[in-house]
Structure formats: C-alpha cells, structure tokens
Design an enzyme around this catalytic site. Sequence first.
Site, PDB file in Angstrom:
ATOM      1  N   HIS A  71       0.821  -1.218   0.000  1.00 38.74           N
ATOM      2  CA  HIS A  71       0.000   0.000   0.000  1.00 38.74           C
ATOM      3  C   HIS A  71       0.848   1.258   0.000  1.00 38.74           C
ATOM      4  CE1 HIS A  71       0.372  -0.835   4.451  1.00 38.74           C
ATOM      5  NE2 HIS A  71       0.486   0.471   4.536  1.00 38.74           N
ATOM      6  N   HIS A  94       3.771   7.099   3.787  1.00 35.33           N
ATOM      7  CA  HIS A  94       4.735   5.999   3.655  1.00 35.33           C
ATOM      8  C   HIS A  94       4.312   5.048   2.541  1.00 35.33           C
ATOM      9  CE1 HIS A  94       1.860   4.184   6.644  1.00 35.33           C
ATOM     10  NE2 HIS A  94       2.110   3.078   5.989  1.00 35.33           N
ATOM     11  N   GLU A 103       7.542   1.025   5.172  1.00 34.53           N
ATOM     12  CA  GLU A 103       6.972  -0.023   6.038  1.00 34.53           C
ATOM     13  C   GLU A 103       7.191  -1.360   5.349  1.00 34.53           C
ATOM     14  OE1 GLU A 103       2.725   0.330   6.599  1.00 34.53           O
ATOM     15  OE2 GLU A 103       2.648  -1.298   8.029  1.00 34.53           O
TER      16      GLU A 103
HETATM   17  C1  LIG Z   1      -2.023   0.066  11.579  1.00 35.17           C
HETATM   18  C2  LIG Z   1      -0.661   0.024  11.053  1.00 35.17           C
HETATM   19  C3  LIG Z   1      -0.593   0.621   9.672  1.00 35.17           C
HETATM   20  C4  LIG Z   1      -0.255  -0.478   8.671  1.00 35.17           C
HETATM   21  O1  LIG Z   1      -0.134  -0.173   7.480  1.00 35.17           O
HETATM   22  O2  LIG Z   1      -0.179  -1.656   9.111  1.00 35.17           O
HETATM   23  C5  LIG Z   1       0.395   1.764   9.566  1.00 35.17           C
HETATM   24  O3  LIG Z   1       0.949   2.056   8.535  1.00 35.17           O
HETATM   25  S1  LIG Z   1       0.673   2.666  11.021  1.00 35.17           S
HETATM   26  C6  LIG Z   1       1.407   4.210  10.367  1.00 35.17           C
HETATM   27  C7  LIG Z   1       1.773   5.125  11.486  1.00 35.17           C
HETATM   28  N1  LIG Z   1       2.960   4.653  12.187  1.00 35.17           N
HETATM   29  C8  LIG Z   1       4.190   5.073  11.823  1.00 35.17           C
HETATM   30  O4  LIG Z   1       4.352   5.890  10.936  1.00 35.17           O
HETATM   31  C9  LIG Z   1       5.342   4.469  12.616  1.00 35.17           C
HETATM   32  C10 LIG Z   1       6.683   4.919  12.057  1.00 35.17           C
HETATM   33  N2  LIG Z   1       6.766   6.362  12.064  1.00 35.17           N
HETATM   34  C11 LIG Z   1       7.449   7.027  13.058  1.00 35.17           C
HETATM   35  O5  LIG Z   1       8.011   6.453  13.964  1.00 35.17           O
HETATM   36  C12 LIG Z   1       7.444   8.535  12.940  1.00 35.17           C
HETATM   37  O6  LIG Z   1       6.420   8.937  12.041  1.00 35.17           O
HETATM   38  C13 LIG Z   1       8.808   9.104  12.421  1.00 35.17           C
HETATM   39  C14 LIG Z   1       9.895   8.770  13.429  1.00 35.17           C
HETATM   40  C15 LIG Z   1       9.145   8.546  11.053  1.00 35.17           C
HETATM   41  C16 LIG Z   1       8.672  10.605  12.282  1.00 35.17           C
HETATM   42  O7  LIG Z   1       8.102  11.089  13.458  1.00 35.17           O
HETATM   43  P1  LIG Z   1       8.079  12.684  13.677  1.00 35.17           P
HETATM   44  O8  LIG Z   1       7.583  13.375  12.446  1.00 35.17           O
HETATM   45  O9  LIG Z   1       7.355  12.932  14.959  1.00 35.17           O
HETATM   46  O10 LIG Z   1       9.622  12.931  13.917  1.00 35.17           O
HETATM   47  P2  LIG Z   1      10.519  14.113  13.446  1.00 35.17           P
HETATM   48  O11 LIG Z   1       9.690  15.355  13.285  1.00 35.17           O
HETATM   49  O12 LIG Z   1      11.692  14.116  14.361  1.00 35.17           O
HETATM   50  O13 LIG Z   1      10.997  13.634  11.980  1.00 35.17           O
HETATM   51  C17 LIG Z   1      12.305  13.129  11.831  1.00 35.17           C
HETATM   52  C18 LIG Z   1      12.713  13.442  10.407  1.00 35.17           C
HETATM   53  O14 LIG Z   1      11.972  12.539   9.544  1.00 35.17           O
HETATM   54  C19 LIG Z   1      11.187  13.319   8.641  1.00 35.17           C
HETATM   55  N3  LIG Z   1       9.931  12.611   8.474  1.00 35.17           N
HETATM   56  C20 LIG Z   1       8.954  12.444   9.392  1.00 35.17           C
HETATM   57  N4  LIG Z   1       7.933  11.710   8.885  1.00 35.17           N
HETATM   58  C21 LIG Z   1       8.283  11.448   7.604  1.00 35.17           C
HETATM   59  C22 LIG Z   1       7.648  10.746   6.538  1.00 35.17           C
HETATM   60  N5  LIG Z   1       6.424  10.189   6.726  1.00 35.17           N
HETATM   61  N6  LIG Z   1       8.268  10.655   5.350  1.00 35.17           N
HETATM   62  C23 LIG Z   1       9.495  11.225   5.178  1.00 35.17           C
HETATM   63  N7  LIG Z   1      10.182  11.909   6.145  1.00 35.17           N
HETATM   64  C24 LIG Z   1       9.556  12.017   7.339  1.00 35.17           C
HETATM   65  C25 LIG Z   1      10.996  14.667   9.272  1.00 35.17           C
HETATM   66  O15 LIG Z   1      10.763  15.637   8.281  1.00 35.17           O
HETATM   67  C26 LIG Z   1      12.323  14.845   9.958  1.00 35.17           C
HETATM   68  O16 LIG Z   1      13.276  15.202   8.990  1.00 35.17           O
HETATM   69  P3  LIG Z   1      14.129  16.545   9.208  1.00 35.17           P
HETATM   70  O17 LIG Z   1      14.950  16.669   7.956  1.00 35.17           O
HETATM   71  O18 LIG Z   1      14.926  16.275  10.471  1.00 35.17           O
HETATM   72  O19 LIG Z   1      13.095  17.641   9.382  1.00 35.17           O
HETATM   73 CO   LIG Z   2       0.905   1.340   6.512  1.00 39.74          CO
END
Ligand SMILES: CC[C@H](C(=O)O)C(=O)SCCNC(=O)CCNC(=O)[C@H](O)C(C)(C)COP(=O)(O)OP(=O)(O)OC[C@H]1O[C@@H](n2cnc3c(N)ncnc32)[C@H](O)[C@@H]1OP(=O)(O)O
Ligand SMILES: [Co+2]
Length: 134
Positions: A7, A79, A130
């Site tokens: 997905h 993602h 993912e």
């Molecule tokens: C039910 C489950 C379902 C499934 O399909 O089975 C799911 O998909 S659940 C989906 C939700 N869960 C997750 O996304 C878990 C993994 N994600 C995380 O742990 C956080 O989203 C994380 C760590 C990737 C980012 O969290 P956050 O935005 O709070 O952290 P920062 O602001 O410190 O970001 C760090 C750095 O990463 C860049 N960033 C954040 N999100 C994304 C993204 N989606 N794609 C690309 N880049 C991302 C952010 O801009 C920061 O970069 P920087 O250059 O430092 O600004």
């Molecule tokens: Co997902």
Amino acid sequence: MIGRLNHVAIAVPDLGAAVATYRDTLGAQVSPAEDQPDHGVTTVFVDLPNTKIELLHPLGDNSPIAKFLERNPAGGIHHVCYEVDDIAAARDRMVAQGARILGPAEPKIGAHGKPVLFLHPKDMCGTLVELEQA
Ligand SMILES: CC[C@H](C(=O)O)C(=O)SCCNC(=O)CCNC(=O)[C@H](O)C(C)(C)COP(=O)(O)OP(=O)(O)OC[C@H]1O[C@@H](n2cnc3c(N)ncnc32)[C@H](O)[C@@H]1OP(=O)(O)O
Ligand SMILES: [Co+2]
C-alpha cells in the site's frame, strides 16, 4: 528482498472528507474506518486492482503522524509498504546494511493482521518505508 507494493499511505486531516473524495470523486471501493490504537492511527483502505491506498488519521494523544500533519496541514503521502517473505530476515539484512528500524526491533501486528516494521526515512531516500510480512 522486497516484493509487492502492499500500500501507499496518505495522512489526512479529515478522514470523512478523504473517504468521500476516494469513494465519490474517484469512484473507488473504500473499507470502513478502523481504529488501530497500537499504532496511534485510524485507517481506511482503498482497494485498487494492483495495490491499496491506506488513508491515515491520528488516533490518541501521541500519534506518530501528528507532527507530519502539522508540517503538511492538507495531508500528504506518508509511507509506502512493501511485502517481504520473512520480515525478521529482511530486518536483519537491512540493519546489517545500515538501515535503522523505527521503534522496537520486534515487528508489531499491522492493519492486515500481519507483522510490520518501519525503516527510518533518512535511510530510505527520504521516504518512510513499512515492511509487511507477506
Ligand atoms: C495500523 C498500522 C498501519 C499499517 O499499514 O499496518 C500503519 O501504517 S501505522 C502508520 C503510522 N505509524 C508510523 O508511521 C510508525 C513509524 N513512524 C514514526 O516512527 C514517525 O512517524 C517518524 C519517526 C518517522 C517521524 O516522526 P516525527 O515526524 O514525529 O519525527 P521528526 O519530526 O523528528 O521527523 C524526523 C525526520 O523525519 C522526517 N519525516 C517524518 N515523517 C516522515 C515521513 N512520513 N516521510 C518522510 N520523512 C519524514 C521529518 O521531516 C524529519 O526530517 P528533518 O529533515 O529532520 O526535518
Ligand atoms: Co501502513
């Protein structure tokens, strides 16, 4: 190592509006909304002939997608999810190549009842990846 695209996930500020867009404007089949408290999101899946769209909305106080929506108030692609045959072997191989796993190394059960893991976007061409056990 990675297989089918399972997905593409889109984080949205208004799940009802996003469902209406995909169901009514785009004429797609959409699933009922499902709360995923273990992941801090509510999901709706849009079934397409060759993959799915996962619509994501924050659930609870510390949703992992909250900051993403602050940065992208209209929503956006959050993602991509690739299928792997053996998620533990895939994890170990990718970690050995320098990729970072987000959260615990042990996979959680995802929206499809299968084990999932997430790889840090900074190691994946700026894209949150993912992995889902096929
Ligand atoms: C039910 C489950 C379902 C499934 O399909 O089975 C799911 O998909 S659940 C989906 C939700 N869960 C997750 O996304 C878990 C993994 N994600 C995380 O742990 C956080 O989203 C994380 C760590 C990737 C980012 O969290 P956050 O935005 O709070 O952290 P920062 O602001 O410190 O970001 C760090 C750095 O990463 C860049 N960033 C954040 N999100 C994304 C993204 N989606 N794609 C690309 N880049 C991302 C952010 O801009 C920061 O970069 P920087 O250059 O430092 O600004
Ligand atoms: Co997902």
